[in-house]
Design a protein around this motif. Structure first.
Motif, PDB file in Angstrom:
ATOM      1  N   ALA A  24    -116.564  59.349  66.501  1.00  0.00           N
ATOM      2  CA  ALA A  24    -116.832  60.539  67.456  1.00  0.00           C
ATOM      3  C   ALA A  24    -115.880  61.472  68.133  1.00  0.00           C
ATOM      4  CB  ALA A  24    -117.153  59.790  68.610  1.00  0.00           C
ATOM      5  N   GLU A  25    -114.697  60.939  68.004  1.00  0.00           N
ATOM      6  CA  GLU A  25    -112.746  61.763  68.062  1.00  0.00           C
ATOM      7  C   GLU A  25    -112.634  62.545  67.249  1.00  0.00           C
ATOM      8  OE1 GLU A  25    -111.279  61.750  71.186  1.00  0.00           O
ATOM      9  OE2 GLU A  25    -113.174  60.938  72.237  1.00  0.00           O
ATOM     10  N   MET A  26    -113.316  61.773  65.664  1.00  0.00           N
ATOM     11  CA  MET A  26    -112.933  63.164  65.183  1.00  0.00           C
ATOM     12  C   MET A  26    -113.855  64.492  64.948  1.00  0.00           C
ATOM     13  SD  MET A  26    -111.399  61.151  61.521  1.00  0.00           S
ATOM     14  CE  MET A  26    -113.401  59.142  62.125  1.00  0.00           C
ATOM     15  N   ARG A  27    -114.900  64.630  64.926  1.00  0.00           N
ATOM     16  CA  ARG A  27    -115.884  65.524  65.091  1.00  0.00           C
ATOM     17  C   ARG A  27    -115.398  66.699  65.784  1.00  0.00           C
ATOM     18  NH1 ARG A  27    -119.536  61.948  66.570  1.00  0.00           N
ATOM     19  NH2 ARG A  27    -120.416  60.527  64.778  1.00  0.00           N
ATOM     20  N   GLY A  28    -115.008  67.878  64.931  1.00  0.00           N
ATOM     21  CA  GLY A  28    -114.296  68.942  65.555  1.00  0.00           C
ATOM     22  C   GLY A  28    -112.884  69.423  65.262  1.00  0.00           C
ATOM     23  N   LEU A  29    -112.549  68.440  64.438  1.00  0.00           N
ATOM     24  CA  LEU A  29    -110.816  68.245  64.764  1.00  0.00           C
ATOM     25  C   LEU A  29    -110.287  69.018  63.264  1.00  0.00           C
ATOM     26  CD1 LEU A  29    -108.763  66.494  66.237  1.00  0.00           C
ATOM     27  CD2 LEU A  29    -108.792  64.406  63.981  1.00  0.00           C
ATOM     28  N   ALA A  30    -109.694  69.533  63.600  1.00  0.00           N
ATOM     29  CA  ALA A  30    -107.965  69.968  62.323  1.00  0.00           C
ATOM     30  C   ALA A  30    -107.932  69.103  60.717  1.00  0.00           C
ATOM     31  CB  ALA A  30    -107.592  70.559  62.625  1.00  0.00           C
ATOM     32  N   ILE A  31    -107.661  68.780  59.930  1.00  0.00           N
ATOM     33  CA  ILE A  31    -108.077  68.256  58.928  1.00  0.00           C
ATOM     34  C   ILE A  31    -106.344  67.709  59.342  1.00  0.00           C
ATOM     35  CG2 ILE A  31    -109.536  68.253  57.438  1.00  0.00           C
ATOM     36  CD1 ILE A  31    -107.654  69.903  55.920  1.00  0.00           C
ATOM     37  N   ASP A  32    -105.312  68.731  59.917  1.00  0.00           N
ATOM     38  CA  ASP A  32    -103.971  68.764  59.678  1.00  0.00           C
ATOM     39  C   ASP A  32    -103.621  67.738  61.318  1.00  0.00           C
ATOM     40  OD1 ASP A  32    -104.798  70.730  61.373  1.00  0.00           O
ATOM     41  OD2 ASP A  32    -102.912  71.981  60.937  1.00  0.00           O
ATOM     42  N   GLY A  33    -105.344  67.528  61.642  1.00  0.00           N
ATOM     43  CA  GLY A  33    -104.890  67.040  62.874  1.00  0.00           C
ATOM     44  C   GLY A  33    -104.711  65.526  63.470  1.00  0.00           C
ATOM     45  N   ALA A  34    -104.742  65.125  62.043  1.00  0.00           N
ATOM     46  CA  ALA A  34    -104.790  63.441  62.252  1.00  0.00           C
ATOM     47  C   ALA A  34    -103.784  62.835  62.726  1.00  0.00           C
ATOM     48  CB  ALA A  34    -104.748  63.245  60.539  1.00  0.00           C
ATOM     49  N   GLY A  35    -103.110  63.034  63.528  1.00  0.00           N
ATOM     50  CA  GLY A  35    -102.011  62.321  64.154  1.00  0.00           C
ATOM     51  C   GLY A  35    -103.072  61.798  65.894  1.00  0.00           C
ATOM     52  N   ASP A  74    -115.410  71.232  56.725  1.00  0.00           N
ATOM     53  CA  ASP A  74    -115.963  72.539  56.327  1.00  0.00           C
ATOM     54  C   ASP A  74    -114.848  73.420  57.100  1.00  0.00           C
ATOM     55  OD1 ASP A  74    -117.312  74.716  55.574  1.00  0.00           O
ATOM     56  OD2 ASP A  74    -118.217  74.966  57.106  1.00  0.00           O
ATOM     57  N   HIS A  75    -114.574  74.770  56.910  1.00  0.00           N
ATOM     58  CA  HIS A  75    -113.266  75.252  56.808  1.00  0.00           C
ATOM     59  C   HIS A  75    -112.127  74.964  57.829  1.00  0.00           C
ATOM     60  CE1 HIS A  75    -116.482  78.098  56.351  1.00  0.00           C
ATOM     61  NE2 HIS A  75    -115.208  79.169  56.101  1.00  0.00           N
ATOM     62  N   GLY A  76    -111.923  73.574  57.426  1.00  0.00           N
ATOM     63  CA  GLY A  76    -110.424  72.882  57.628  1.00  0.00           C
ATOM     64  C   GLY A  76    -110.825  72.271  58.536  1.00  0.00           C
ATOM     65  N   ARG A  77    -111.867  71.308  58.957  1.00  0.00           N
ATOM     66  CA  ARG A  77    -112.218  70.833  60.257  1.00  0.00           C
ATOM     67  C   ARG A  77    -114.041  70.193  60.017  1.00  0.00           C
ATOM     68  NH1 ARG A  77    -110.119  72.010  64.358  1.00  0.00           N
ATOM     69  NH2 ARG A  77    -109.619  74.257  65.089  1.00  0.00           N
ATOM     70  N   VAL A  78    -113.639  68.899  60.770  1.00  0.00           N
ATOM     71  CA  VAL A  78    -114.295  68.237  60.667  1.00  0.00           C
ATOM     72  C   VAL A  78    -115.840  68.055  61.144  1.00  0.00           C
ATOM     73  CG1 VAL A  78    -114.936  65.084  60.559  1.00  0.00           C
ATOM     74  CG2 VAL A  78    -112.459  65.853  60.006  1.00  0.00           C
ATOM     75  N   VAL A  79    -116.665  68.350  59.789  1.00  0.00           N
ATOM     76  CA  VAL A  79    -118.142  68.391  60.785  1.00  0.00           C
ATOM     77  C   VAL A  79    -119.152  67.489  61.390  1.00  0.00           C
ATOM     78  CG1 VAL A  79    -120.552  69.909  59.849  1.00  0.00           C
ATOM     79  CG2 VAL A  79    -118.317  71.191  59.020  1.00  0.00           C
ATOM     80  N   GLU A  80    -118.571  66.640  60.238  1.00  0.00           N
ATOM     81  CA  GLU A  80    -119.823  65.524  60.744  1.00  0.00           C
ATOM     82  C   GLU A  80    -119.332  64.484  60.442  1.00  0.00           C
ATOM     83  OE1 GLU A  80    -121.688  62.892  62.246  1.00  0.00           O
ATOM     84  OE2 GLU A  80    -122.714  64.993  62.211  1.00  0.00           O
ATOM     85  N   CYS A  81    -118.838  63.197  61.001  1.00  0.00           N
ATOM     86  CA  CYS A  81    -117.881  62.107  60.208  1.00  0.00           C
ATOM     87  C   CYS A  81    -119.262  60.651  60.999  1.00  0.00           C
ATOM     88  CB  CYS A  81    -116.847  61.643  61.007  1.00  0.00           C
ATOM     89  SG  CYS A  81    -115.870  60.433  60.940  1.00  0.00           S
ATOM     90  N   VAL A  82    -119.415  59.864  59.968  1.00  0.00           N
ATOM     91  CA  VAL A  82    -120.051  58.263  60.349  1.00  0.00           C
ATOM     92  C   VAL A  82    -119.769  57.339  59.442  1.00  0.00           C
ATOM     93  CG1 VAL A  82    -122.305  59.547  59.587  1.00  0.00           C
ATOM     94  CG2 VAL A  82    -120.997  58.930  57.594  1.00  0.00           C
TER      95      VAL A  82
END
Length: 131
Positions: free
Chosen positions: A79-90, A53-61
């Motif tokens: 756990a680390e992906m939660r809250g991460l911007a979707i352009d922050g994959a690296g 939502d809005h370019g960020r990972v809200v929840e991840c399973v």
């Protein structure tokens, strides 16, 4: 029997015992995206699902099959992906997973599968955002 026995760090033992994030994605605000990777010859399969939502990972399973290091890595990455911007994959890669879990070099192939699944999830997230 050949080779040294595999030793698991405290973080691998803890994450493998609890497997946080190994569940179905609960409904929520955002768009559902997924990313999957497998290397059956390495004994690893990982599928991440996330609400963005809005370019960020809200929840991840995740769902995964593999060794304790691979499953612990999937839980840690989730756990680390939660809250991460979707352009922050690296920001999360196999080397960082190995360091966080004190994984032996022989497990890098399995950790790369986790990294590939994350990259697939972020690629889908970016594609959804462009629509």
């Amino acid at each position: 029997m050949s080779g040294d026995p595999i030793r698991y760090s405290a973080s691998v033992r803890d994450l493998f015992a609890r497997l946080p994030g190994a569940q179905a994605l609960a409904p929520g605000r955002g768009t559902v995206v997924s990313g999957e990777a497998m290397a059956l010859d390495r004994g690893a399969w990982v599928r991440f699902e996330a609400l963005i939502d809005h370019g960020r990972v809200v929840e991840c399973v995740f769902r995964a099959w593999g060794c304790p290091h691979g499953l612990a890595a999937a839980a840690w990455a989730c756990a680390e992906m939660r809250g991460l911007a979707i352009d922050g994959a690296g920001a999360i890669n196999a080397r960082r997973l190995a360091e966080a879990l004190d994984a032996p070099a022989g497990k890098m192939g399995r950790l790369l599968v986790v990294e590939d699944a994350m990259h697939a999830l972020f690629a889908e997230a970016r594609a959804v955002q462009l629509r």
